[in-house]
Design a protein around this motif. Structure first.
Motif, short mmCIF file in Angstrom:
data_model
loop_
_atom_site.label_atom_id
_atom_site.label_comp_id
_atom_site.label_asym_id
_atom_site.label_seq_id
_atom_site.Cartn_x
_atom_site.Cartn_y
_atom_site.Cartn_z
N CYS A 137 0.85 -1.19 0.00
CA CYS A 137 0.00 0.00 0.00
C CYS A 137 0.88 1.24 0.00
CB CYS A 137 -0.94 0.02 1.20
SG CYS A 137 -0.21 0.62 2.72
N TRP A 172 0.78 4.08 1.45
CA TRP A 172 0.98 4.97 2.59
C TRP A 172 1.91 4.42 3.64
CZ3 TRP A 172 -0.66 9.63 1.52
CH2 TRP A 172 -1.60 9.75 0.50
N MET A 215 -2.97 1.76 -3.77
CA MET A 215 -3.18 2.82 -2.80
C MET A 215 -3.37 2.25 -1.39
SD MET A 215 -2.78 5.85 -3.54
CE MET A 215 -1.80 6.11 -4.97
N CYS A 216 -4.15 1.16 -1.31
CA CYS A 216 -4.43 0.56 -0.01
C CYS A 216 -4.36 -0.95 -0.20
CB CYS A 216 -5.83 0.95 0.44
SG CYS A 216 -6.38 0.11 1.95
N SER A 217 -3.94 -1.65 0.85
CA SER A 217 -3.88 -3.11 0.72
C SER A 217 -5.28 -3.67 0.45
CB SER A 217 -3.27 -3.73 1.97
OG SER A 217 -4.16 -3.59 3.06
N GLY A 228 0.82 -3.95 4.26
CA GLY A 228 -0.16 -2.90 4.54
C GLY A 228 0.20 -2.16 5.81
N CYS A 229 -0.65 -1.22 6.17
CA CYS A 229 -0.42 -0.43 7.38
C CYS A 229 -0.75 -1.28 8.62
CB CYS A 229 -1.31 0.80 7.39
SG CYS A 229 -1.26 1.73 5.86
N CYS A 288 -4.46 2.23 8.84
CA CYS A 288 -4.76 2.29 7.41
C CYS A 288 -5.21 3.70 7.05
CB CYS A 288 -5.85 1.28 7.06
SG CYS A 288 -6.50 1.46 5.39
N HIS A 289 -4.65 4.20 5.97
CA HIS A 289 -4.95 5.55 5.50
C HIS A 289 -6.44 5.71 5.19
CE1 HIS A 289 -3.70 9.38 3.83
NE2 HIS A 289 -4.43 9.14 2.76
N TYR A 290 -7.06 4.60 4.88
CA TYR A 290 -8.50 4.61 4.57
C TYR A 290 -9.28 3.92 5.68
CZ TYR A 290 -6.23 5.60 0.14
OH TYR A 290 -5.42 6.13 -0.83
N ASN A 306 -7.04 -2.38 5.73
CA ASN A 306 -6.15 -3.48 6.10
C ASN A 306 -6.89 -4.60 6.84
OD1 ASN A 306 -6.52 -1.78 8.23
ND2 ASN A 306 -4.36 -1.57 8.78
S1 FES Z 1 -3.53 2.36 3.25
FE1 FES Z 1 -2.09 0.95 3.97
S2 FES Z 1 -3.42 -0.72 4.29
FE2 FES Z 1 -4.83 0.77 3.73
#
Ligand code: FES
Lengths: 148, 665
Positions: free
Chosen positions: A13, A15, A41-43, A66-67, A72-74, A78
């Protein structure tokens, strides 16, 4: 198996894990060169079908970064990834693929060292497992799905 | 040149040497040559510095000459230069979303040493990027207005300075401080190093400016609870705890304090004195109004004792006051939440908490202050007499892996030197010894100040005390003098621990709320350590002061002013670009099953009962891509990360071995 160089696909991801991988670079933390990353962008964008396709097409291992939980940025992407990975692990074993070939790791943007370590460990693990061989379907089974 | 069908994409690939940063581990020419053999690639070149002016000009020229409609640059991380190259291709009339960046520096040349394998990996990555580029689609950027107001979190010197600068530029500022007064740690200091300015004298006027500024709305006892939105349009939910004293009505006459029967340790004086349940945090507090801490109050249930209520002529005490919830619309956020000092109870060998004459640097600072618990007199707490011998210990909770703080706190050497000077100033006959590991006197005027204090007779001994204990009415500091190589026992009257700085309480919750990243030292991470030191990883959120890492007052003020100028630039621009990377629904495929609806964290997916399909509110969609990965009908497309684009990359990375080869015979 000593000279086996596994083919590893990584999803990271943007971020956290991708930034952590960049930090590993800026800090010059070395790790084995087998993995190639696809940035998302995101996992949570990682469709289970991507993972199955990777194995089907010749990957020996799939790494997902992932985060950390809660980061998680969103908000919650994750958590969805985690559920999917658990679900896929079961599916992989029923397909005869060792579930350890799919690995999920939480890496924050500040964890360059952790990223390098995780990739090193995962690459070693896949080397141990050897090349992925998808078991040949049994002949009777094949007939079973043949149209009458 | 290869023959390519008219409709096929025309891709240009540029492989960067980055001086020797890439070229030393990756055979850049070979990668460029290989790129030239890939499908749809019309030109492939290598160049010393793609991000330089000539590098960018080369791309623009090729776009025109070769009618390129896709560009791939293999160089550093997209997190570094994607915006640069998007700008470059846009300059040549190409849609910026038709540009693709391939990371062969951070994720290849810098982390591998085997040249052959690194070159192979770089070639694979380029192949993957070219495959993706062929499928990229032009996207139209959207714009949104910027709310011309800023939220500043934290009312220490960083938050005060940032607020004043933004407000002076003509923008509304909400300054949120969780304590009853602004001022932060700087308000607790006696003098500042190395110039020995009186801390309160330089801070108080700024605090007053904040309270008088027509553009600043000060929210004390406030705490951020939730943030939604994005750069230019944040919505912040702040809870302001009840003060129980009317700010405008209170005349700070002290009548209520006189009658209050409840006594509590005074936080401002680090517990070295007491305060009442109703109190003024410190004499220069802003706002100056008193505050009642109902938790400290006697007989809170069922009613407080009401002595203060009776004593208050101005009738400004109200026990029924309630916490207030505020919704703030702002375009930018400055995080200036500061730090806490390290708690030496973690290191029991230092005896802190066991012996009254062992103080932390901040406690001693309060003792030095004329407004402090001893009126500025230096005394042993145990007997009230001035000490004849004082020992300072450097690096307590800093540069110490055992307690988890590997970093240098950057201010302790200097505050110890300053405090040593103040002891010599007030008690010239007192011996002062300082145990250090290294002296870090790197700032303007620091080294000169250190020299001066040594000349005043303060002794600096190299070595870290291992144990501090009591012997009769003395304290004994056991340390190895590493220059002499022998263990010494030093009898003294008073020990001051040069405690370091740690992230302020609640930093993790705040990081989660704002989606900020943390550095390994647990302070907030800046977007780039050299070039974007006040930007966070979140657009529109800036960092100022110690929340980003320990620093002294000049550095804090400099960073606060930098953060303010970033905010002003953003608010002044008045408009932000929103990435068109959002989800799209093919209504012919959608069966209206609602699966995606529950997954979207932003409620961007909305069911249309008329057409019985889901729709996307693109203003709410943030582009995470969770929904397309779950849609059972394949009806959702994630723009810029479509299934086809990701699968093309997968094919490029794995596709050499056919499935047949993989199947066991
Ligand atoms: S942005 Fe990293 S897991 Fe969602």
């Amino acid at each position: 198996m000593a000279d086996f160089e596994p083919r590893i696909v990584g999803f990271a991801c943007n971020w956290c894990c991708y930034a952590g991988a960049d930090l590993a670079g800026t800090s010059r933390f070395n790790y084995p060169p087998n993995m190639r990353i696809i940035r998302v962008m995101c996992s949570g964008r990682i469709d289970p079908s991507f993972i199955l396709k990777a194995f089907h097409d010749g990957a020996d291992g799939v790494f997902i970064g992932g985060c950390h939980p809660g980061d998680c940025h969103y908000m919650s992407g994750n958590y969805k990834t985690q559920k999917r990975v658990v679900m896929l692990a079961g599916l992989l074993s029923s397909l005869g693929i060792e579930p350890e070939r799919l690995h999920l790791e939480w890496v924050s943007a500040a964890e360059g060292q952790q990223f390098a370590d995780a990739v090193t460990r995962f690459t070693a693990r896949i080397k141990e497992l050897g090349p992925l061989r998808i078991p040949h379907p049994k002949v009777e089974d094949e007939h079973a799905i043949e149209p009458a | 040149m290869k023959q390519i069908e008219k409709s096929a994409p025309r891709i240009g690939v540029y492989v960067c040497h980055c001086g020797t940063n890439i070229a030393q581990t990756v055979d850049v020419e070979a990668v460029a040559e290989y790129a030239g053999t890939l499908p749809n690639v019309v030109v492939a070149r290598d160049n010393m510095y793609m991000c330089s002016d000539p590098g960018q000009a080369l791309i623009r020229k090729d776009i025109k000459e070769h009618r390129l409609d896709r560009v791939v640059v293999a160089a550093c991380s997209p997190r570094m230069h994607e915006p640069t190259f998007r700008g470059a291709v846009f300059g040549a009339g190409m849609n910026p979303y038709l540009f693709e960046m391939c990371n062969i520096r951070e994720q290849c040349s810098w982390v591998h040493q085997d040249r052959e394998k690194a070159t192979q990996k770089a070639s694979d990555l380029v192949r993957s990027s070219v495959a993706r580029a062929a499928l990229l689609e032009a996207l139209k950027e959207r714009y949104a207005d910027v709310t011309k107001a800023a939220l500043v979190l934290g009312g220490g010197i960083a938050g005060i300075q940032a607020s004043l600068d933004i407000a002076d530029a003509g923008y509304k500022v909400y300054l949120v401080e969780r304590q009853p007064s602004i001022g932060g740690h700087m308000a607790q200091l006696d003098k500042t190093f190395p110039t020995l300015d009186c801390s309160a004298c330089i801070l108080t006027p700024k605090m007053v400016d904040v309270s008088r500024h027509k553009n600043i709305e000060l929210i004390t006892l406030g705490e951020l609870k939730e943030v939604a939105g994005y750069v230019g349009n944040f919505k912040a939910r702040v809870v302001q705890r009840a003060r129980y004293v009317d700010i405008d009505g209170c005349t700070a006459c002290n009548d209520c304090v006189d009658v209050c029967p409840q006594i509590h340790p005074d936080e401002f004086n680090m517990g070295l004195s007491t305060r009442k349940a109703i109190y003024q945090p410190f004499p220069q507090a802003v706002p100056g109004a008193f505050v009642l801490n109902l938790d400290d109050c006697l007989g809170k249930l069922p009613r407080p004792c009401e002595k203060c209520l009776e004593a208050c002529d101005a009738k400004c005490i109200n026990y029924d006051a309630e916490d207030k919830e505020l919704e703030l619309d702002v375009g930018a956020i400055v995080v200036a939440t500061g730090m806490d000092v390290f708690d030496p109870l973690v290191l029991p060998e230092l005896g802190y908490g066991k012996h009254e004459d062992i103080l932390t640097g901040l406690e001693f600072e309060r003792m030095l202050s004329a407004g402090g618990p001893t009126g500025g007199k230096i005394v042993r707490i145990s007997n009230g007499k001035p000490p004849k011998d004082v020992v300072f210990v450097h690096c307590v909770g800093s540069r110490d892996k055992v307690c988890g703080n590997e970093y240098c706190s950057r201010i302790c050497c200097m505050y110890i030197i300053k405090q040593a000077h103040l002891i010599k100033d007030r008690l010239p006959d007192t011996n002062v010894t300082s145990y250090y590991i290294d002296i870090r006197a790197f700032g303007k005027g620091f080294e000169e100040f250190y020299d001066r204090v040594r000349e005043e007779g303060v002794l600096f001994k190299r070595g870290k005390p291992s144990e501090i204990f009591r012997r009769k009415d003395k304290l004994v500091v056991r340390a190895e003098d590493t220059l002499l190589g022998k263990v010494t026992e030093h009898e003294t009257d008073m020990v001051i621990l040069g405690v370091g700085l740690v992230p302020s309480e609640g930093y993790q919750e705040l990081a989660q709320m704002l989606k900020l990243s943390l550095s390994p030292d647990r302070f907030f991470l800046e977007a780039h350590p050299k070039l974007r030191p006040v930007d966070s990883n979140i657009e529109g959120v800036y960092l100022a002061g110690c929340c980003q890492g320990p620093k002294d007052i000049p550095d804090t003020v400099a960073q606060a002013k930098a953060a303010a100028s970033s905010v002003i630039a953003l608010l002044n621009r008045g408009e932000v670009t929103i990435e068109p990377v959002v989800a799209d629904i093919d209504e012919d495929l959608c069966s209206g099953c609602h699966v995606c609806e529950a997954l979207c964290p932003y409620s961007a997916l909305i069911y249309d009962p008329g057409r019985e399909v889901m729709t996307v509110n693109q203003a709410l969609c943030k582009g995470c891509g969770v929904c397309p990965s779950a849609c059972p009908s394949g009806a959702i497309t994630m723009r810029h990360y479509t299934d086809a684009q990701v699968e093309a990359q997968l094919d490029a990375l794995t596709g050499h071995q056919s499935v047949a080869e993989k199947v066991e015979a």
